[in-house]
Structure formats: C-alpha cells, structure tokens
Motif scaffolding. Structure first.
Motif, PDB file in Angstrom:
ATOM      1  N   PRO A   1      -7.675   6.127   1.766  1.00 50.13           N
ATOM      2  CA  PRO A   1      -8.557   5.268   0.953  1.00 50.13           C
ATOM      3  C   PRO A   1      -8.654   5.721  -0.502  1.00 50.13           C
ATOM      4  N   ILE A   2      -8.523   7.021  -0.750  1.00 54.76           N
ATOM      5  CA  ILE A   2      -8.560   7.511  -2.128  1.00 54.76           C
ATOM      6  C   ILE A   2      -7.357   6.985  -2.897  1.00 54.76           C
ATOM      7  N   LEU A   3      -6.175   7.035  -2.285  1.00 49.56           N
ATOM      8  CA  LEU A   3      -4.965   6.540  -2.935  1.00 49.56           C
ATOM      9  C   LEU A   3      -5.048   5.037  -3.184  1.00 49.56           C
ATOM     10  N   ILE A   4      -5.562   4.300  -2.200  1.00 49.51           N
ATOM     11  CA  ILE A   4      -5.715   2.850  -2.376  1.00 49.51           C
ATOM     12  C   ILE A   4      -6.699   2.560  -3.508  1.00 49.51           C
ATOM     13  N   SER A   5      -7.793   3.304  -3.543  1.00 42.69           N
ATOM     14  CA  SER A   5      -8.807   3.103  -4.589  1.00 42.69           C
ATOM     15  C   SER A   5      -8.232   3.384  -5.979  1.00 42.69           C
ATOM     16  N   LEU A   6      -7.430   4.440  -6.091  1.00 42.24           N
ATOM     17  CA  LEU A   6      -6.803   4.747  -7.380  1.00 42.24           C
ATOM     18  C   LEU A   6      -5.872   3.621  -7.808  1.00 42.24           C
ATOM     19  N   GLY A   7      -5.135   3.048  -6.860  1.00 40.98           N
ATOM     20  CA  GLY A   7      -4.252   1.937  -7.189  1.00 40.98           C
ATOM     21  C   GLY A   7      -5.027   0.697  -7.597  1.00 40.98           C
ATOM     22  N   LEU A   8      -6.080   0.374  -6.848  1.00 38.91           N
ATOM     23  CA  LEU A   8      -6.888  -0.803  -7.191  1.00 38.91           C
ATOM     24  C   LEU A   8      -7.595  -0.633  -8.526  1.00 38.91           C
ATOM     25  N   ASN A   9      -7.998   0.584  -8.830  1.00 38.02           N
ATOM     26  CA  ASN A   9      -8.702   0.842 -10.087  1.00 38.02           C
ATOM     27  C   ASN A   9      -7.803   0.633 -11.301  1.00 38.02           C
ATOM     28  N   GLU A  10      -6.485   0.736 -11.089  1.00 35.90           N
ATOM     29  CA  GLU A  10      -5.543   0.559 -12.191  1.00 35.90           C
ATOM     30  C   GLU A  10      -5.172  -0.903 -12.425  1.00 35.90           C
ATOM     31  N   LEU A  11      -5.550  -1.782 -11.496  1.00 33.26           N
ATOM     32  CA  LEU A  11      -5.243  -3.207 -11.666  1.00 33.26           C
ATOM     33  C   LEU A  11      -6.132  -3.815 -12.740  1.00 33.26           C
ATOM     34  N   ARG A  12      -5.536  -4.561 -13.631  1.00 31.98           N
ATOM     35  CA  ARG A  12      -6.301  -5.191 -14.720  1.00 31.98           C
ATOM     36  C   ARG A  12      -6.583  -6.666 -14.439  1.00 31.98           C
ATOM     37  N   ASN A  13      -5.803  -7.267 -13.546  1.00 32.15           N
ATOM     38  CA  ASN A  13      -6.029  -8.663 -13.184  1.00 32.15           C
ATOM     39  C   ASN A  13      -7.158  -8.712 -12.150  1.00 32.15           C
ATOM     40  N   VAL A  14      -8.342  -9.164 -12.543  1.00 30.30           N
ATOM     41  CA  VAL A  14      -9.524  -9.144 -11.684  1.00 30.30           C
ATOM     42  C   VAL A  14      -9.332 -10.014 -10.448  1.00 30.30           C
ATOM     43  N   THR A  15      -8.742 -11.186 -10.613  1.00 25.02           N
ATOM     44  CA  THR A  15      -8.529 -12.101  -9.477  1.00 25.02           C
ATOM     45  C   THR A  15      -7.607 -11.466  -8.436  1.00 25.02           C
ATOM     46  N   TYR A  16      -6.518 -10.905  -8.899  1.00 29.15           N
ATOM     47  CA  TYR A  16      -5.563 -10.258  -7.995  1.00 29.15           C
ATOM     48  C   TYR A  16      -6.213  -9.052  -7.310  1.00 29.15           C
ATOM     49  N   LYS A  17      -7.010  -8.310  -8.055  1.00 24.59           N
ATOM     50  CA  LYS A  17      -7.697  -7.135  -7.502  1.00 24.59           C
ATOM     51  C   LYS A  17      -8.662  -7.536  -6.392  1.00 24.59           C
ATOM     52  N   ARG A  18      -9.454  -8.579  -6.625  1.00 25.04           N
ATOM     53  CA  ARG A  18     -10.418  -9.039  -5.610  1.00 25.04           C
ATOM     54  C   ARG A  18      -9.716  -9.589  -4.382  1.00 25.04           C
ATOM     55  N   LEU A  19      -8.587 -10.262  -4.586  1.00 25.84           N
ATOM     56  CA  LEU A  19      -7.824 -10.786  -3.454  1.00 25.84           C
ATOM     57  C   LEU A  19      -7.325  -9.651  -2.564  1.00 25.84           C
ATOM     58  N   ILE A  20      -6.791  -8.610  -3.173  1.00 23.82           N
ATOM     59  CA  ILE A  20      -6.302  -7.464  -2.398  1.00 23.82           C
ATOM     60  C   ILE A  20      -7.454  -6.780  -1.671  1.00 23.82           C
ATOM     61  N   GLN A  21      -8.584  -6.630  -2.352  1.00 25.00           N
ATOM     62  CA  GLN A  21      -9.744  -6.004  -1.721  1.00 25.00           C
ATOM     63  C   GLN A  21     -10.198  -6.792  -0.493  1.00 25.00           C
ATOM     64  N   THR A  22     -10.239  -8.110  -0.621  1.00 30.20           N
ATOM     65  CA  THR A  22     -10.664  -8.944   0.501  1.00 30.20           C
ATOM     66  C   THR A  22      -9.718  -8.798   1.685  1.00 30.20           C
ATOM     67  N   VAL A  23      -8.415  -8.771   1.409  1.00 29.37           N
ATOM     68  CA  VAL A  23      -7.416  -8.663   2.481  1.00 29.37           C
ATOM     69  C   VAL A  23      -7.528  -7.328   3.198  1.00 29.37           C
ATOM     70  N   ILE A  24      -7.686  -6.237   2.458  1.00 31.01           N
ATOM     71  CA  ILE A  24      -7.711  -4.918   3.107  1.00 31.01           C
ATOM     72  C   ILE A  24      -9.068  -4.625   3.739  1.00 31.01           C
ATOM     73  N   TYR A  25     -10.134  -5.359   3.348  1.00 27.27           N
ATOM     74  CA  TYR A  25     -11.432  -5.183   3.999  1.00 27.27           C
ATOM     75  C   TYR A  25     -11.482  -5.855   5.368  1.00 27.27           C
ATOM     76  N   MET A  26     -10.721  -6.924   5.546  1.00 32.72           N
ATOM     77  CA  MET A  26     -10.855  -7.769   6.735  1.00 32.72           C
ATOM     78  C   MET A  26     -10.658  -7.034   8.065  1.00 32.72           C
ATOM     79  N   PRO A  27      -9.678  -6.129   8.204  1.00 30.14           N
ATOM     80  CA  PRO A  27      -9.510  -5.464   9.507  1.00 30.14           C
ATOM     81  C   PRO A  27     -10.739  -4.693   9.975  1.00 30.14           C
ATOM     82  N   HIS A  28     -11.589  -4.256   9.050  1.00 31.11           N
ATOM     83  CA  HIS A  28     -12.789  -3.512   9.439  1.00 31.11           C
ATOM     84  C   HIS A  28     -13.692  -4.338  10.356  1.00 31.11           C
TER      85      HIS A  28
END
Length: 323
Positions: free
Chosen positions: A113-140
């Motif tokens: 999760p630390i590595l994923i967070s570092l990658g997401l934190n570097e994304l500048r496109n907010v829409t793309y970032k939120r989409l990825i977050q939603t997809v990776i949250y769903m399995p929980h």
C-alpha cells in the motif's frame, strides 16, 4: 491542637480541595463537550460490550470449563491447558504455518500500500487518480467467500481461466490450489489484492499534509521525482509507517480465519493449519472450550509482547510509538 495535627489537617484539606477542583473541571468539560461525548458513545459502548466485557471469559483457559456448571462452577486447573498446547506435536506445525504466512504478509503486503500510495500521489490528473482509487478500493468490500470463489474460477486446475489460457498457449496446467508449495504465496497475494487499495487511505491522507513548498524548493534545486519521494514524502509519512508496523506486529499471530478456512483443503493441510483454524476445530467442532481459549490467549500474549518490545525499540531510535 499540635503543630503536627494542624499540618495533617491542612494537608487533608488541600487534598479534598484538589479532588473537588478536579471533579468540577471534569464536570465542566463534560458539559462543554457533551455533544462530542454523545458522538463517541456508540463506539465506547461497542468496545465495552464486544471487547472488554467478553475478556471475563479468559478465565476458562485456566479451568476445565463445562457449559452446564458455568464459569463459577467449573474446576480450576491452572496452566494445564497451556502445558498441553506446548507439548502437542502439532504446536510446532501451527506455529510455523502461522508465522510463515504472517511474515510473508509483513514483507510483501505491508509495503505494497505504501508503494501504491506513492504512485497515486504522483498523479496530477485528478479524474484519473480518483478512478484508480475507486477501482483498487472495491475488493475491500467483497467478502472472503466471493474472493475464494473468484480464486477457484481463475486458478482451478481443471476449469480455471488461467489454466485454460495455459492450455491455449501450449503450456502445461499448473495445480495452484492443491499444491502445498504455492499455498502461502497464494493467500498472501489474495490479501494484497483485496486489502492493499484500502490500506492506501491512511498513507494518502498523510501525504496530503506535506507542505507543497518543500517539493517546489526541491525542484528548484534540481531534484527529480524519485529524490523528492525519498527525501520529502517518505520522511513525512515515516511516523505513520512506524505506528502501523507496530500494530501489524501485534497481529502477527492473526492470519485471518475466514480466508484460510475457505482456502483449506486436505491436500494443503500441512501448510494451511494455523492457530485460527485450530481454535475453530478444537473449540467449535470438538467442544473443548477451555483448551481453545488457552490457544487464543497464547496468541494474544505473543502479540502484546511484540507490540511492547517494538514500541520500546522505536522510541529508543527517536521515533513516536503507539503510546
């Protein structure tokens, strides 16, 4: 009245006055923040009812407990059940399997999760970032029953999608689910896929509090993104990482009963039998409540000791611990 008696009387008066002042301040704070206390009340009641009150049941680990005689009427046997546990030939197997799965989770799952967070934190496109977050949250939000079913559909040797692709490409079929050599890594990858996205929430929140001026200054000094991550982002979330690592050590004897139970089969029993499943088999299936409680208490004590030791080591290194 003597001088000594006057001194004692004055001292008692000061103590009474101090207690009264503390009580007054506490009541004043209670009235002032009553809405916050009411908001916290459901959580407090939850922990009281489901966490603290059930701790009374720990005493049956030291008894020959009988449901008909109850806790107060059952015979006291002291440490007999713990002696039986440590002398049990299965103890070494249980300890090995539990520790192996926990260490794999600690080595592979915890940093993920630390590595994923570092990658997401570097994304500048907010829409793309939120989409990825939603997809990776769903399995929980999927239950382990669904996860086990998906694993069966994907990796079964006879009809699994992965093996069907292997056959299509001319590769031999691989026995993923009944192979003892792959069981530990299989359950670790399951946990990573299911919970890694949810685990990024805390780290992303910590990264959001980092002063952006630090990044601007680093860029002006010629630092690239990797150097910014190494010298700014990681030090900023170091305290969060340390606290979560300590808490993870406290759960090192907990590998998740539901996941292991659903993935368990006779072919992998030598590597799949852990303390959680052992407690279920001895306590629920065999009705040996005292012995299974002793096993559970042993797990809790090991976790507590590891948390205390890790917290002290972290504080000696100058970091903030859990307490």
């Amino acid at each position: 009245m003597s001088v000594t008696e006057q001194h004692l009387s004055t001292h008692k008066g000061k103590q009474t006055s101090s207690k009264r002042n503390r009580r007054t301040k506490w009541l004043s704070a209670l009235r002032r923040d009553r809405s916050l206390y009411l908001l916290a009340l459901p959580g407090i009641l939850f922990f009281l009812v489901f966490k603290y009150i059930p701790m009374w049941g720990i005493v049956i680990a030291f008894q020959d407990y009988s449901p008909f005689r109850g806790i107060l009427g059952s015979e006291w046997v002291g440490l007999q059940h713990f002696t039986t546990l440590f002398a049990n030939p299965d103890f070494a197997l249980l300890f090995r399997n539990t520790l192996a799965i926990s260490l794999l989770n600690l080595i592979l799952f915890f940093p993920f999760p630390i590595l994923i967070s570092l990658g997401l934190n570097e994304l500048r496109n907010v829409t793309y970032k939120r989409l990825i977050q939603t997809v990776i949250y769903m399995p929980h939000f999927l239950s382990w029953v669904i996860i086990a079913g998906l694993t069966l559909l994907l990796f079964a040797k006879g009809t699994g999608l992965v093996n069907e692709l292997f056959t299509l490409w001319g590769w031999p079929r691989v026995d993923f689910l009944t192979n003892p050599d792959s069981f530990w890594i299989m359950v670790t990858l399951q946990a990573m896929w299911k919970e890694a996205g949810w685990g990024t929430i805390v780290f992303l929140a910590a990264m959001a509090s980092v002063d952006t001026q630090l990044y601007e200054a680093a860029r002006m000094d010629g630092a690239g993104r990797l150097r910014q991550i190494w010298h700014i982002t990681l030090p900023a979330i170091r305290s969060v990482i340390v606290v979560l690592l300590i808490l993870r050590l406290g759960d090192i004897m907990e590998v998740g009963f539901e996941q292991i139970f659903l993935m368990y089969n006779g072919a992998v029993s030598e590597v799949a039998e852990v303390f959680d499943t052992y407690v279920y088999r001895t306590g629920i299936e065999q009705g040996d409540f005292s012995y299974s409680t002793a096993v559970g208490l042993f797990k809790s004590v090991v976790g507590l000791v590891l948390v205390v030791i890790a917290n002290r080591l972290v504080k000696r290194m100058g970091q903030e611990g859990v307490y």
